[in-house]
Motif scaffolding. Structure first.
Motif, PDB file in Angstrom:
ATOM      1  N   ILE A  96       0.850  -1.194   0.000  1.00 56.54           N
ATOM      2  CA  ILE A  96       0.000   0.000   0.000  1.00 56.54           C
ATOM      3  C   ILE A  96       0.883   1.240   0.000  1.00 56.54           C
ATOM      4  CG2 ILE A  96      -1.756   1.321   1.243  1.00 56.54           C
ATOM      5  CD1 ILE A  96      -2.734  -1.303   2.462  1.00 56.54           C
ATOM      6  N   THR A  97       0.570   2.195  -0.877  1.00 56.53           N
ATOM      7  CA  THR A  97       1.304   3.454  -0.950  1.00 56.53           C
ATOM      8  C   THR A  97       0.332   4.625  -0.851  1.00 56.53           C
ATOM      9  OG1 THR A  97       3.002   2.490  -2.388  1.00 56.53           O
ATOM     10  CG2 THR A  97       2.850   4.880  -2.350  1.00 56.53           C
ATOM     11  N   VAL A  98       0.688   5.619  -0.028  1.00 56.77           N
ATOM     12  CA  VAL A  98      -0.054   6.878   0.031  1.00 56.77           C
ATOM     13  C   VAL A  98       0.734   7.888  -0.788  1.00 56.77           C
ATOM     14  CG1 VAL A  98      -1.047   8.659   1.502  1.00 56.77           C
ATOM     15  CG2 VAL A  98      -0.889   6.307   2.339  1.00 56.77           C
ATOM     16  N   GLU A  99       0.177   8.313  -1.915  1.00 51.34           N
ATOM     17  CA  GLU A  99       0.906   9.201  -2.806  1.00 51.34           C
ATOM     18  C   GLU A  99       0.926  10.635  -2.285  1.00 51.34           C
ATOM     19  OE1 GLU A  99      -0.657   8.433  -6.841  1.00 51.34           O
ATOM     20  OE2 GLU A  99       1.274   7.387  -7.081  1.00 51.34           O
ATOM     21  N   ARG A 100       1.722  11.445  -2.953  1.00 51.60           N
ATOM     22  CA  ARG A 100       1.915  12.834  -2.552  1.00 51.60           C
ATOM     23  C   ARG A 100       0.602  13.600  -2.445  1.00 51.60           C
ATOM     24  NH1 ARG A 100       4.914  17.252  -6.316  1.00 51.60           N
ATOM     25  NH2 ARG A 100       5.282  18.890  -4.793  1.00 51.60           N
ATOM     26  N   ASP A 101      -0.324  13.311  -3.370  1.00 49.43           N
ATOM     27  CA  ASP A 101      -1.602  14.011  -3.379  1.00 49.43           C
ATOM     28  C   ASP A 101      -2.672  13.333  -2.532  1.00 49.43           C
ATOM     29  OD1 ASP A 101      -2.027  11.785  -4.894  1.00 49.43           O
ATOM     30  OD2 ASP A 101      -2.567  12.840  -6.735  1.00 49.43           O
ATOM     31  N   GLY A 102      -2.291  12.270  -1.803  1.00 48.18           N
ATOM     32  CA  GLY A 102      -3.228  11.575  -0.948  1.00 48.18           C
ATOM     33  C   GLY A 102      -3.916  10.390  -1.598  1.00 48.18           C
ATOM     34  N   VAL A 140      -5.896  -4.407   3.679  1.00 52.21           N
ATOM     35  CA  VAL A 140      -6.359  -3.038   3.932  1.00 52.21           C
ATOM     36  C   VAL A 140      -6.844  -2.890   5.362  1.00 52.21           C
ATOM     37  CG1 VAL A 140      -8.111  -1.321   3.341  1.00 52.21           C
ATOM     38  CG2 VAL A 140      -6.914  -2.557   1.528  1.00 52.21           C
ATOM     39  N   GLU A 141      -7.609  -3.853   5.836  1.00 48.64           N
ATOM     40  CA  GLU A 141      -8.140  -3.793   7.202  1.00 48.64           C
ATOM     41  C   GLU A 141      -7.006  -3.828   8.224  1.00 48.64           C
ATOM     42  OE1 GLU A 141     -10.744  -3.045  10.020  1.00 48.64           O
ATOM     43  OE2 GLU A 141     -11.198  -3.112   7.863  1.00 48.64           O
ATOM     44  N   LYS A 142      -6.017  -4.655   7.963  1.00 46.86           N
ATOM     45  CA  LYS A 142      -4.882  -4.774   8.871  1.00 46.86           C
ATOM     46  C   LYS A 142      -4.095  -3.471   8.958  1.00 46.86           C
ATOM     47  CE  LYS A 142      -0.723  -7.581   9.644  1.00 46.86           C
ATOM     48  NZ  LYS A 142       0.089  -8.715   9.135  1.00 46.86           N
ATOM     49  N   ARG A 143      -4.043  -2.732   7.861  1.00 44.65           N
ATOM     50  CA  ARG A 143      -3.224  -1.518   7.809  1.00 44.65           C
ATOM     51  C   ARG A 143      -4.065  -0.247   7.807  1.00 44.65           C
ATOM     52  NH1 ARG A 143       1.761  -1.708   3.920  1.00 44.65           N
ATOM     53  NH2 ARG A 143       2.489  -0.336   5.574  1.00 44.65           N
ATOM     54  N   ARG A 144      -5.338  -0.375   8.184  1.00 46.88           N
ATOM     55  CA  ARG A 144      -6.238   0.778   8.127  1.00 46.88           C
ATOM     56  C   ARG A 144      -5.740   1.938   8.982  1.00 46.88           C
ATOM     57  NH1 ARG A 144     -11.455   1.708   6.416  1.00 46.88           N
ATOM     58  NH2 ARG A 144     -11.648  -0.453   5.728  1.00 46.88           N
ATOM     59  N   LEU A 145      -5.304   1.683  10.199  1.00 42.75           N
ATOM     60  CA  LEU A 145      -4.806   2.757  11.064  1.00 42.75           C
ATOM     61  C   LEU A 145      -3.552   3.390  10.468  1.00 42.75           C
ATOM     62  CD1 LEU A 145      -5.320   1.265  14.644  1.00 42.75           C
ATOM     63  CD2 LEU A 145      -6.655   3.050  13.497  1.00 42.75           C
ATOM     64  N   TRP A 146      -2.680   2.579   9.880  1.00 41.85           N
ATOM     65  CA  TRP A 146      -1.475   3.091   9.211  1.00 41.85           C
ATOM     66  C   TRP A 146      -1.862   4.027   8.077  1.00 41.85           C
ATOM     67  CZ3 TRP A 146       0.248   2.892   4.204  1.00 41.85           C
ATOM     68  CH2 TRP A 146       1.600   3.188   3.981  1.00 41.85           C
ATOM     69  N   LEU A 185      -2.346   9.501   5.884  1.00 44.32           N
ATOM     70  CA  LEU A 185      -3.185  10.504   5.232  1.00 44.32           C
ATOM     71  C   LEU A 185      -3.230  11.786   6.056  1.00 44.32           C
ATOM     72  CD1 LEU A 185      -6.208   8.370   3.956  1.00 44.32           C
ATOM     73  CD2 LEU A 185      -4.534   9.586   2.544  1.00 44.32           C
ATOM     74  N   LEU A 186      -3.322  11.647   7.378  1.00 48.27           N
ATOM     75  CA  LEU A 186      -3.330  12.811   8.255  1.00 48.27           C
ATOM     76  C   LEU A 186      -1.992  13.529   8.219  1.00 48.27           C
ATOM     77  CD1 LEU A 186      -4.756  14.528  10.378  1.00 48.27           C
ATOM     78  CD2 LEU A 186      -3.955  12.930  12.127  1.00 48.27           C
ATOM     79  N   LEU A 216       9.029   9.767  -1.618  1.00 54.40           N
ATOM     80  CA  LEU A 216       8.777  11.091  -2.180  1.00 54.40           C
ATOM     81  C   LEU A 216       7.466  11.666  -1.665  1.00 54.40           C
ATOM     82  CD1 LEU A 216      10.106  13.078  -4.122  1.00 54.40           C
ATOM     83  CD2 LEU A 216       8.853  11.994  -5.989  1.00 54.40           C
ATOM     84  N   ALA A 217       6.462  10.801  -1.521  1.00 53.80           N
ATOM     85  CA  ALA A 217       5.167  11.258  -1.013  1.00 53.80           C
ATOM     86  C   ALA A 217       5.279  11.773   0.416  1.00 53.80           C
ATOM     87  CB  ALA A 217       4.152  10.120  -1.080  1.00 53.80           C
ATOM     88  N   TYR A 218       6.093  11.106   1.233  1.00 55.43           N
ATOM     89  CA  TYR A 218       6.224  11.492   2.634  1.00 55.43           C
ATOM     90  C   TYR A 218       7.184  12.665   2.835  1.00 55.43           C
ATOM     91  CZ  TYR A 218       4.049   6.960   3.650  1.00 55.43           C
ATOM     92  OH  TYR A 218       3.204   5.876   3.699  1.00 55.43           O
ATOM     93  N   ASN A 219       8.232  12.731   2.014  1.00 54.54           N
ATOM     94  CA  ASN A 219       9.316  13.676   2.268  1.00 54.54           C
ATOM     95  C   ASN A 219       9.430  14.831   1.287  1.00 54.54           C
ATOM     96  OD1 ASN A 219      10.944  12.216   4.543  1.00 54.54           O
ATOM     97  ND2 ASN A 219      10.564  10.618   3.016  1.00 54.54           N
ATOM     98  N   GLY A 220       8.737  14.727   0.145  1.00 52.42           N
ATOM     99  CA  GLY A 220       8.905  15.729  -0.901  1.00 52.42           C
ATOM    100  C   GLY A 220       8.621  17.151  -0.474  1.00 52.42           C
ATOM    101  N   VAL A 221       7.687  17.323   0.458  1.00 53.72           N
ATOM    102  CA  VAL A 221       7.302  18.667   0.888  1.00 53.72           C
ATOM    103  C   VAL A 221       8.468  19.405   1.541  1.00 53.72           C
ATOM    104  CG1 VAL A 221       6.498  18.004   3.190  1.00 53.72           C
ATOM    105  CG2 VAL A 221       5.448  19.952   2.034  1.00 53.72           C
ATOM    106  N   ARG A 222       9.460  18.674   2.059  1.00 51.73           N
ATOM    107  CA  ARG A 222      10.611  19.316   2.725  1.00 51.73           C
ATOM    108  C   ARG A 222      11.547  20.003   1.721  1.00 51.73           C
ATOM    109  NH1 ARG A 222      14.304  16.378   4.830  1.00 51.73           N
ATOM    110  NH2 ARG A 222      13.781  14.293   4.099  1.00 51.73           N
ATOM    111  N   PHE A 223      11.464  19.607   0.456  1.00 54.92           N
ATOM    112  CA  PHE A 223      12.421  20.096  -0.516  1.00 54.92           C
ATOM    113  C   PHE A 223      11.806  21.267  -1.295  1.00 54.92           C
ATOM    114  CE2 PHE A 223      13.496  15.817   0.578  1.00 54.92           C
ATOM    115  CZ  PHE A 223      14.885  15.843   0.699  1.00 54.92           C
ATOM    116  N   ASN A 224      11.924  22.418  -0.689  1.00 58.81           N
ATOM    117  CA  ASN A 224      11.342  23.633  -1.267  1.00 58.81           C
ATOM    118  C   ASN A 224      12.081  24.839  -0.711  1.00 58.81           C
ATOM    119  OD1 ASN A 224       9.677  25.231  -2.808  1.00 58.81           O
ATOM    120  ND2 ASN A 224       7.779  24.461  -1.927  1.00 58.81           N
TER     121      ASN A 224
END
Length: 232
Positions: free
Chosen positions: A24-30, A49-55, A60-61, A223-231
């Motif tokens: 499962i991947t959470v992309e930059r745009d959610g 999905v159920e196992k990783r729902r909290l993750w 996303l938050l 990149l999805a998790y860290n990209g926002v730092r590179f600005n």
């Protein structure tokens, strides 16, 4: 199946013959991506999905909070600016090193005091020039393997996108890409080069990308998790 929904969570399905597990991947745009083996059943996917729902909710938050709290750089001595994944301290100087107001010199970004009112513009121009040289040097590592070469590479402002492939076979990259670690730049370069062969994100596209970058999902996730730092 291309998309699947579990409760309020909607996922894009991407199959890969090389995968043995469900990822499962959470992309930059959610957006949520499920990378699955071809024989994965809907029941097995639902259990993952159920196992990783909290993750999923946690990330996303975090993504929402990161996008709402982008840091603004200050152009003062000691501030850190990234280049190829490494942070270099800024040093404000009173005399030019050469004809440029901004230089990466002796492990620091040295910037001329009198040019401070246009500091961001100078940094953007520096990133554009150096990233273009870097990308052109790397093309030869992949063109024969992928079987295609772009007509040209351009570096410009691309808004929220890291890169794009135009209809006339030119590749464009955001100047911010120059701040990223080399392995992430490699992923972005290969991603856009494969678009020269496969314009859309179809199954064949992801298969070709995986052949060159086997851990592309990990790169996308980083990149999805860290990209926002590179600005700046």
């Amino acid at each position: 199946m291309n998309n699947i929904t579990f409760g309020e969570l909607e996922f894009e399905i991407r199959q890969s013959k090389k995968r043995r597990t469900i990822g499962i991947t959470v992309e930059r745009d959610g957006n949520l991506i499920l990378a699955v083996p071809p024989d994965a059943s809907e029941d097995a996917i639902a259990k993952t999905v159920e196992k990783r729902r909290l993750w999923i909710y946690r990330h996303l938050l975090r993504k929402e909070n990161l996008n709402q709290n982008k840091l603004t750089k200050e152009y003062v001595s000691g501030e850190g600016f990234y280049y190829l994944g490494r942070s270099y301290r800024l040093k404000i100087i009173n005399e030019k090193i050469n004809d440029n107001a901004l230089n990466l010199y002796q492990g620091k970004f040295c910037f001329l005091n009198t040019a401070l009112p246009s500091a961001r513009e100078h940094f953007i121009a520096w990133y554009r020039t150096h990233l273009l040289t870097y990308l052109n040097d790397k093309i030869s590592l992949f063109d024969k393997r992928i079987g295609v070469e772009p007509k040209s590479i351009k570096v410009r402002e691309l808004g929220a996108r890291w890169g794009s492939c135009t209809d006339n076979k030119n590749l464009c990259f955001h100047w911010r890409v120059g701040m990223l670690p080399p392995e992430i730049i490699k992923y972005l370069l290969v991603h856009e080069m494969i678009h020269l062969l496969e314009p859309s994100h179809n199954q064949l596209f992801w298969q070709k990308l995986e052949q060159v970058i086997p851990d592309y999902l990990e790169k996308k996730q980083w990149l999805a998790y860290n990209g926002v730092r590179f600005n700046i």
